[in-house]
Design a protein around this motif. Structure first.
Motif, PDB file in Angstrom:
ATOM      1  N   LYS B 151       0.853  -0.989   0.054  1.00  0.00           N
ATOM      2  CA  LYS B 151      -0.152  -0.288   0.031  1.00  0.00           C
ATOM      3  C   LYS B 151       0.687   1.407  -0.272  1.00  0.00           C
ATOM      4  O   LYS B 151       0.973   2.460  -1.122  1.00  0.00           O
ATOM      5  N   LEU B 155       0.881   4.749  -2.619  1.00  0.00           N
ATOM      6  CA  LEU B 155       1.177   5.392  -2.711  1.00  0.00           C
ATOM      7  C   LEU B 155       1.824   6.181  -2.980  1.00  0.00           C
ATOM      8  O   LEU B 155       1.856   7.442  -4.363  1.00  0.00           O
ATOM      9  N   LEU B 158       1.314   6.525  -6.988  1.00  0.00           N
ATOM     10  CA  LEU B 158       0.245   7.356  -7.718  1.00  0.00           C
ATOM     11  C   LEU B 158       0.569   9.214  -7.389  1.00  0.00           C
ATOM     12  O   LEU B 158      -0.285   9.543  -8.114  1.00  0.00           O
ATOM     13  N   TYR B 159       1.369   8.996  -6.585  1.00  0.00           N
ATOM     14  CA  TYR B 159       2.040  10.838  -6.125  1.00  0.00           C
ATOM     15  C   TYR B 159       2.777  10.806  -7.121  1.00  0.00           C
ATOM     16  O   TYR B 159       4.239  11.993  -6.965  1.00  0.00           O
ATOM     17  N   LYS B 160       3.494  10.181  -8.099  1.00  0.00           N
ATOM     18  CA  LYS B 160       4.506  10.102  -9.382  1.00  0.00           C
ATOM     19  C   LYS B 160       5.585  10.243  -8.219  1.00  0.00           C
ATOM     20  O   LYS B 160       6.175  11.807  -8.780  1.00  0.00           O
TER      21      LYS B 160
ATOM     22  N   ARG C  52      -8.981   1.672  -8.005  1.00  0.00           N
ATOM     23  CA  ARG C  52      -7.670   1.014  -7.958  1.00  0.00           C
ATOM     24  C   ARG C  52      -7.369   0.575  -9.341  1.00  0.00           C
ATOM     25  O   ARG C  52      -6.435   1.248  -9.911  1.00  0.00           O
ATOM     26  N   ALA C  55      -7.571   4.053 -11.134  1.00  0.00           N
ATOM     27  CA  ALA C  55      -5.823   4.991 -10.948  1.00  0.00           C
ATOM     28  C   ALA C  55      -5.184   3.690 -11.097  1.00  0.00           C
ATOM     29  O   ALA C  55      -3.783   4.658 -11.143  1.00  0.00           O
ATOM     30  N   LEU C  78      -3.563  12.096  -9.881  1.00  0.00           N
ATOM     31  CA  LEU C  78      -4.584  11.708  -8.973  1.00  0.00           C
ATOM     32  C   LEU C  78      -4.749  11.831  -7.494  1.00  0.00           C
ATOM     33  O   LEU C  78      -3.063  11.677  -7.444  1.00  0.00           O
ATOM     34  N   ALA C  79      -5.908  11.388  -6.527  1.00  0.00           N
ATOM     35  CA  ALA C  79      -5.012  12.123  -4.577  1.00  0.00           C
ATOM     36  C   ALA C  79      -6.111  10.546  -4.810  1.00  0.00           C
ATOM     37  O   ALA C  79      -7.232  10.482  -5.179  1.00  0.00           O
ATOM     38  N   PHE C  80      -5.581   9.864  -4.435  1.00  0.00           N
ATOM     39  CA  PHE C  80      -6.942   8.083  -3.707  1.00  0.00           C
ATOM     40  C   PHE C  80      -6.349   8.071  -2.167  1.00  0.00           C
ATOM     41  O   PHE C  80      -5.609   8.526  -1.084  1.00  0.00           O
ATOM     42  N   PHE C  82      -6.920   5.664   0.301  1.00  0.00           N
ATOM     43  CA  PHE C  82      -7.339   4.244   0.752  1.00  0.00           C
ATOM     44  C   PHE C  82      -8.446   4.245   1.937  1.00  0.00           C
ATOM     45  O   PHE C  82      -8.772   4.875   2.901  1.00  0.00           O
ATOM     46  N   ALA C 148      -4.527  13.693   1.220  1.00  0.00           N
ATOM     47  CA  ALA C 148      -5.529  13.946  -0.838  1.00  0.00           C
ATOM     48  C   ALA C 148      -5.251  15.190  -1.073  1.00  0.00           C
ATOM     49  O   ALA C 148      -5.223  15.572  -2.004  1.00  0.00           O
TER      50      ALA C 148
END
Ligand SMILES: Nc1ncnc2c1ncn2[C@@H]1O[C@H](COP(=O)(O)OP(=O)(O)OP(=O)(O)O)[C@@H](O)[C@H]1O
Ligand SMILES: Nc1ncnc2c1ncn2[C@@H]1O[C@H](COP(=O)(O)OP(=O)(O)OP(=O)(O)O)[C@@H](O)[C@H]1O
Ligand SMILES: [Mg+2]
Ligand SMILES: [Mg+2]
Lengths: 315, 266, 254, 266, 254
Positions: B151, B155, B158-160, C52, C55, C78-80, C82, C148
Motif C-alpha cells: 500500500k 501511495l 500515485l503521487y508520481k 484501483r 487509478a 490523482l489523489a487516492f 485508501f 489527499a
C-alpha cells in the motif's frame, strides 16, 4: 611504502631504502639481519634497511613481486617452485646452510625413523615439499593436519607429532615438562638452503645494491654467531614481546652448535654461501621424485654472482 | 512477558548468568583435570590480562582501529550498494548474484589478493574486516528495502514519486529495522574480521593487534594469554554492538510498532 | 485548474483475480470533467477494485480507460484515499500530510504552512506532532484525507473516507468537500455505504452488485449543485434519498 | 519498477553482467600486465579446474559435507535458541549477551578448543562452520520474533494464549521474513565456514576439502589452483543460498505483503 | 453461560497518555450482567481507549475496574473486535476465524466446523480459503467479527465493527448480533458512529465528549429488549432516535 628507486651512488648520508621481508615474527633465526641493522652495517653500506616481520601467512613473495619488499626469505625448494610458476625471483644468498626443520615427537613415541611414521597423523603445513619428499622417498603416507602454529595439542596428546624448527619448539616443550625428540629433516636427505631472494630485474638493474645488502648481511650474521648477539636480541625482543632471553639464547645455541649458519667449512660451506652443486642435486632429486615437474634451469632461481667463491667474509 | 521491567534486572540477570558460566568453566576444568595450556582458569586469564596489560592495550588499540575502519566501510558501502540494488532492477537481477558469489570467496583466498594490492598492516586488515561484515549488511538491508508494505509503495507511485524519492523517503526508513539487524551482525563480525585479517594479512612492523598477539601467545604456549586477548576481542566487539543498539533505539523508538522494543535492548 | 480535469471513459472494463469469479464485468461509464460520482454496493462487490483500476494501481482483465483526449498516455494528477489509512509510521501527522508536496519538491516552509492549515481543517490542529501510532482510527483517516487534499488533484478517489467518523465531523467534512469541489472542480469517485451521503454529494450514483458482477446501474441525482447542510432537511432531498434507496434495493435484491 | 518481468530476464541479465565481469577481469589483467601467479586469466582457472578435477571433486564433496552439516546445525540450533530467547525473558536479558559475546571469539581461538575436543576431520570442520553461521540466524530470528505488530500480540493475550502458543502461532510465522534473511546469510557463510574449518582442522586422511586444497595450492604457489578451488566454493555456496531462497518463496509467497516478493528471487 | 457474565464497575477511571491532555477523566459506570452499552462520541474522544482499558490492554492512569464479585482478580472471558481488523496474514479466513478455538485447544474438526458456520453467517462462506490480502476492507472486518463470536465470551467489546459495511449487510448483522445477545447473554460495549444503530442495539448509550474529557452522559433506551428490524420502522423507534440525537447534540455542543 612501495620500494622505490634510490640514489645511484648511495652513501651512509644518502642511503638506498631497502625492505627485507622475513618469514616469521622477529626471532633469533633472523638474528644476523637484526645484528647488521643494529650495529649499523647496513647504514655503513649506504643502505637504509627496514625489516618487515612475517607470520604464518606472510605472503612475502607477493610483496617482493609487487615491489613492496626488495628481499624476502624462503627455502631453496620453494624458490624453485616460484621459478616453475614463472615468478622472476632469484636466490642471492643463504641464511642457513642446513634445514632446521624437523619432526617433533614425544620422547617415548614408538617411531624411531621416518619410515615408522607411515600412516601417522602429523601436524604440518600442507603442501610443503618435504612432505611429498619423505612420502615418496620412503614409500610412506602421512595424515597431514594443518599446522596451527601452536603447541598445546602436542602437550595434551602423548602421541602427537608435529613439524617444528629444531631451534624453536623443543625449548617450549621442555619448559612445559614434555620430553621430546626431533627427527631432523636434513637426515632424511631433504636439506635445502634457507636463503634470501629478490626480483630478478632488481638484481640486474641494481647489482650494486644487492651486493651491498648481501655483504652487510653476511657481516651481520657472522657477528651474530661469533660475537655478542645482544644488539640483535634487544631488537628482536623489542619487536616480539614473547622473546625471552632464555629462549633467544637457546635458539642461538642451536644455530651455533648445529652449524646451521656457518655450515661445515671442511665441505666448503660458509656463512651466506650457496653451492650450485647442492642446488642442482636438490633440484634433480625433487624432479626424480615427481615433486618438480620439470628440471627448472638453475639460473632461473639462483645466482652466485654476489657470493665470493671462497666464501670469504667481506671486508 | 508484558510487565514493566526495572533496570536493575538488566544488571542482575547478566551477572547471575555470568557467575553461572564461570562456575561451569571451573567445573569443566576440574572435572577433566585440564592443565592451563588446554583450558586456563578464569583467574589465570585475569592474571594474564594484568601481566600483559601494556602489550594487550596497544594490541587492542590496533585491532580497534582495524575493526572500526572495516566496520564503518562495511556499513557504509553495504548500505550504499543495497540502495543501488534496490533502485535498479537490472543490478538486482544482474549484479546481486555476483555480490553473493563474492561473499563466498574464502578469506584465505581473498587475503592473497588483498595483500598483493594493498599494503600489509592496517589497510589489509581493515579490508578483510570489511569483507566479512559487508554481506550481512547488504543481505539484511536489501531484504528490508524489499519488505515495504504494498500500500505504501502504491501511495508513492500515485503521487508520481521519483524513484529516488521512493527510495529515500519510503524504502530507506521502512528498512531500518532490517538494516540494524544487519549492522548488529556486522558489528559482532567486525572484531573477528580484524583478527582474521591480522592472521592472514597482518604485518606486524606497525604494532600488531590482538590477532597477532594470539599467534604470538600460541607459538609460545601461553594459553592464558590467548584467552586474555580473546576476552579483549569480545569486549571490543561489545562496544560496537552497543553503539549499533543505541543508535537503533534512538532512531526507531518513536515509531516502530513492536511491543518489545522497549524490553529488548539487544 | 479545471482546464486539466479530463473526461474519463470506462469502456467494458472487467476484472477477475486469478481464476476467481468476475469482480467487474464489462463496466461502461463516461464521466464528465468535474463530475462527482458516488459509488455504492455491498461489501466485497468490487468498489475498491473499481477505484484501483481507475487509478491505474490494478490492470483491468478486459476493456480500457480513457482520460480525455490525451494521447500522450499520461494519467491526470490523482489523489487516492485508501480504505485503510496508509500513513508512514515514521512521519508525524504534519509530515504525512505534507508528503505529496514533499514529493513534488515544494519548499519546506510553504508545505509546512499548507499542512498546518489542512490539519486544522480536519480537526487535527493540536495533533500535528503525533506519530500515527498515537492516533485514533478516525484521526488516521482524517490525516489521510488532509494528505489527499494537499495537492490540487484533477481526479479524487475516495474509498470510504468518512466511515470511521462521527456524524458531526462527517457532516462538516461533507460540506468542506463540496465547497472544495466547487472551487477546484476536480472529478470525484466517492465510495460510501451511506445513501444519504451518496445523494448529498453526487451528481450520479454508481450502484455495483456483487453477484453477478455484470449488474450495475447509474442513478442520477437531480438536485441543484449548490448544496448546503440545510438541503438535507428539505423534502426534495428526502425524496431523492428515498427514490435512490428504492432503486438500489431493487437492484441489489435481484 | 512494477512492470511484469519475464523469466528470460533472469537468465539474460546475470549472463550479461557475468560477461562484463569476465571482460573486466581480462582488462585488469592486461592493463596491469598481471602474471598468472598474481591474477590468472579465467581460462587459466578453467584449465586448472580441468587438470585437478579429480582432486577438486573429492575436495568439493568433503567441503559440501562439512558445510551442509554446519549449516543445518546453525539453522536448526540457531532457530531453537532464538525461540528460547524469545520465550524466556530471563534468557533474553541474562543469556543473550553471552551468546553475542561468544560470537565475538575469534575462530583461531575457538578452533584450538574444538579440535582438542572433537579431533581433526569432519566433526571439527562442521563445528566451525556451525559457529560461523549460527549467530546471523540467531540475530535475525530474534529480531523477527520481536518485530510482531503490537495489535497481534494484544489479540493473543486477550484470548489468553499460553506463552508457547503466542510463540508458535504468532511470533514464529511473523518472524519468517527475518529468519530467512538470517538463513541466507548463514548459507553464504556455510562454505566459508567449512573452508575456515578445514584450514584449522582438516586432515588429508579424511579427504581434506577445498580449504585444505587451498592451503596446498598456496604452499606450492599454484594461484590458478587457488582460484579454481575458490570457484567451487562459490558454486557450492550458491546451491545453499538457492535452497534457502526456494524454501522462502514456497513458504512466504502466499501471504507476505511485499510488492517485490515476486520480482526478487534473491 | 450467563452465570459467568459478571457485573462490571468502572470507578473514577481516567487516562492520560504521557504528558498529553486527559482522555478520560473520572469515568463512573456500572454495567449489569448481560447489559448492552453503545458508546458514541466524536473521533478521538477516547472510545477506543475506554474499550482497551475495559479489556485490560491499557492501564488506567487513575481509578479502577471491578468485575463482579470476583476476588481472584481473574478477568472474565473477553472478545475484542479492534477498529482495524487485526488478521494474521498467514492464516486463511477460516484459519483466522478458528484462532480463538485453536488457542483454547479445541479439536481440529470441531473448530473447522464452527469456523465454517460463522464464515457463512457473516457472508464469507465462499471466501474461506482466501488469505487476508485477498479480502476487501469490509470482508476483513467480517472475519474479525466471526472470530470474536467463535468463543462464547462473557463480555464483547466491539470497536466500530460495522463502519465499513453497506446498509444491508449491516442491518443483517445487527439483527444477528441481537439474536446472539439474547441467546448467550454476554455484556457488550459497542462503539458506533450511527445513533440509529446505537439506539437499536443498546440498553444504554454512553456518550463521550472530547474536550473536556470529563463530560460523559448515559442515555437510557426505553425500548423493549425483543427487537427486530421491523422496530426500526416504528414511530416509537424514531422518537427514541430523535430524543437521543437531541441529547447528544446538546452534550457535544457544550
Ligand atoms: N499511544 C498513544 N499515545 C498518545 N496518545 C494516544 C495514544 N493512543 C491514543 N491517544 C490519544 O488519545 C485520544 C483518544 O484516542 P482513541 O483512540 O480512544 O479515540 P476514539 O474515540 O477511539 O476515536 P476514533 O473514533 O477516531 O477511533 C486521541 O486524542 C489520541 O491522540
Ligand atoms: N488480491 C486479490 N486477490 C484475489 N481476490 C481479490 C483480491 N483483491 C480483491 N479480491 C476480491 O475481489 C472482490 C472485490 O473486492 P473489493 O476490495 O473491490 O470490494 P469492495 O467493494 O471494496 O468491498 P468493501 O466494501 O468491503 O471494501 C472481493 O470478493 C475480494 O475477495
Ligand atoms: Mg473496499
Ligand atoms: Mg477508535
Amino acid at each position: 611504502g612501495k620500494a622505490g628507486d634510490g640514489p645511484a651512488e648511495p652513501t651512509p648520508d644518502n642511503p638506498f631504502r631497502v625492505v627485507l621481508q622475513t618469514d616469521w615474527f622477529a626471532q633469533p633465526e633472523h638474528g644476523g639481519f637484526y645484528q647488521a641493522l643494529e650495529k649499523g652495517y647496513y647504514r655503513e653500506a649506504g643502505l637504509d634497511v627496514e625489516i618487515l616481520e612475517g607470520g604464518p601467512n606472510a605472503m612475502s613473495v607477493q610483496k617482493v613481486l609487487s615491489r613492496r619488499a626488495h628481499f624476502a626469505m624462503n627455502r631453496a625448494d620453494t624458490v624453485m617452485t616460484f621459478a616453475k610458476r614463472d615468478m622472476p625471483v632469484v636466490m642471492v644468498m643463504a641464511t642457513l646452510q642446513h634445514d632446521p626443520q624437523g619432526i617433533l615427537l614425544h620422547a617415548d613415541d614408538p617411531a624411531q625413523t621416518v619410515e615408522d611414521l607411515d600412516g601417522r597423523r602429523v601436524m604440518a603445513v600442507p603442501g610443503l615439499a618435504w612432505i611429498a619428499y619423505v612420502e615418496r622417498k620412503y614409500g610412506i603416507t602421512l595424515d597431514i593436519i594443518p599446522h596451527d602454529f601452536g603447541m598445546d595439542r602436542f602437550l595434551a596428546d602423548p602421541r602427537f607429532i608435529q613439524q617444528c624448527l629444531v631451534t624453536n619448539e623443543p625449548y617450549y616443550m621442555e619448559k612445559h615438562g614434555a620430553e621430546v625428540r626431533v627427527l631432523r629433516l636434513s637426515e632424511t636427505g631433504f636439506n635445502p638452503y634457507h636463503g634470501i631472494y629478490c626480483r630478478k630485474d632488481f638484481a640486474e638493474a641494481r647489482p650494486d645494491i644487492v651486493q651491498r645488502f648481501v655483504d652487510a648481511s653476511i657481516r651481520g650474521w657472522t657477528d651474530f654467531i661469533e660475537g655478542d648477539p645482544a644488539p640483535a636480541f634487544a631488537a628482536i625482543a623489542a619487536r616480539n614481546p614473547k622473546m625471552t632471553p632464555g629462549f633467544m639464547a637457546y635458539a642461538r645455541d642451536r644455530l651455533v652448535e648445529d652449524r646451521l649458519v656457518t655450515g661445515f667449512p671442511e665441505r666448503g660451506e660458509a656463512v651466506g654461501r650457496l653451492d650450485p652443486e647442492r642446488m642442482r642435486a636438490l633440484r634433480d632429486e625433487l624432479h626424480a621424485l615427481g615433486i618438480l615437474e620439470e628440471r627448472t634451469p638453475l639460473a632461473s632461481f639462483f645466482t652466485g654472482e654476489f657470493l665470493r667463491r671462497d666464501g670469504e667474509r667481506p671486508r | 512477558m508484558n510487565f514493566p521491567v526495572t533496570y536493575r534486572e538488566y544488571i542482575a540477570w547478566p551477572l547471575i548468568f555470568g557467575a553461572g558460566l564461570i562456575a561451569l568453566w571451573y567445573a569443566v576444568k576440574h572435572a577433566f583435570a585440564l592443565p592451563a595450556y588446554t583450558l586456563p582458569a578464569p583467574h589465570e586469564v585475569l592474571a594474564a590480562l594484568r601481566d600483559e596489560r601494556g602489550v594487550l592495550a596497544r594490541a587492542a588499540f590496533a585491532t580497534a582501529k582495524g575493526s572500526l575502519t572495516g566496520f564503518s566501510a562495511a556499513v557504509g558501502l553495504g548500505f550504499a550498494l543495497s540502495l543501488l540494488i534496490a533502485a535498479f532492477r537490472i543490478l538486482r537481477i544482474g549484479l546481486y548474484p555476483y555480490v553473493i558469489f563474492m561473499q563466498m570467496v574464502p578469506i584465505i583466498a581473498t587475503a592473497a589478493i588483498i595483500v598483493t594490492w594493498l599494503d600489509a598492516g592496517l589497510p589489509s586488515v581493515a579490508a578483510i574486516a570489511f569483507l566479512i561484515g559487508f554481506f550481512p549488511v547488504v543481505a539484511s538491508t536489501v531484504a528490508g528495502l524489499h519488505s515495504v508494505p504494498t500500500k505504501q509503495v502504491e501511495l508513492f507511485r500515485l503521487y508520481k514519486a521519483r524513484p529516488w524519492q521512493e527510495l529515500f523517503l519510503l524504502r530507506v526508513p521502512s528498512s531500518l529495522p532490517y538494516f540494524f539487524t544487519g549492522a548488529k551482525i556486522a558489528a559482532t563480525l567486525a572484531v573477528i574480521g580484524s583478527v582474521t585479517g591480522e592472521i592472514f594479512a597482518g604485518s606486524t612492523a606497525r604494532g600488531g593487534g590482538l590477532g597477532f598477539m594470539i599467534l604470538i601467545y600460541k607459538s609460545s604456549v601461553n594459553t592464558p594469554g590467548i584467552f586474555a586477548a580473546t576476552l579483549l576481542c569480545c569486549i571490543l566487539g561489545f562496544l560496537f554492538v552497543g553503539t549499533v543498539l543505541l543508535l537503533k533505539r534512538m532512531l526507531l523508538r518513536k515509531w516502530h510498532d513492536s511491543l518489545d522494543t522497549d524490553f529488548n535492548p539487544l | 485548474m479545471m482546464s486539466m480535469t479530463p473526461e474519463i471513459e470506462f469502456c467494458g472494463v472487467s476484472k477477475r483475480f486469478g481464476t476467481g469469479p468476475l469482480v467487474l464485468d464489462g463496466l461502461d461509464l463516461k464521466v464528465a470533467p468535474g463530475e462527482f460520482i458516488s459509488v455504492i454496493g455491498p461489501s466485497g462487490c468490487g468498489k475498491t477494485t473499481f477505484l484501483r483500476i481507475a487509478a491505474g494501481l490494478s490492470q483491468p482483465s478486459g476493456g480500457e480507460i480513457r482520460f480525455g483526449t490525451r494521447t500522450d498516455g499520461a494519467r491526470p494528477e490523482l489523489a487516492f484515499i485508501f480504505q485503510e489509512a496508509t500513513l508512514l509510521p515514521w512521519r508525524t501527522v504534519l509530515g504525512n500530510i505534507e508528503l505529496p508536496l514533499r514529493l513534488r519538491g515544494e519548499r519546506r516552509a510553504r508545505r509546512r504552512k499548507t499542512a498546518e492549515r489542512l490539519a486544522a481543517e480536519v480537526g487535527l490542529g493540536a495533533a500535528g506532532d503525533f506519530h500515527p501510532r498515537q492516533l485514533s482510527g478516525g484521526m488516521k483517516m482524517r490525516v489521510s484525507l488532509a494528505r489527499a487534499l494537499s495537492l490540487s488533484p484533477d481526479v479524487l478517489l475516495l474509498d470510504e473516507p468518512f466511515g470511521a467518523l462521527d456524524a458531526i465531523t462527517r457532516n462538516r467534512l461533507n460540506e468542506d468537500l463540496l465547497a472544495l469541489h466547487r472551487r477546484e472542480g476536480w472529478s470525484a469517485f466517492f465510495v460510501t455505504h451511506s445513501v444519504t451521503e451518496a445523494v448529498f454529494l453526487a451528481d450520479r450514483i454508481l450502484v455495483l452488485a456483487a453477484e453477478p458482477a455484470r449488474v450495475e446501474t447509474i442513478i442520477p441525482v437531480d438536485l441543484p449543485r449548490d448544496r448546503t447542510l440545510a438541503l438535507r432537511e428539505s423534502d426534495e432531498f428526502h425524496d431523492a434519498v428515498a427514490e435512490a434507496t428504492r432503486r438500489m434495493h431493487n437492484i441489489l435484491a435481484r
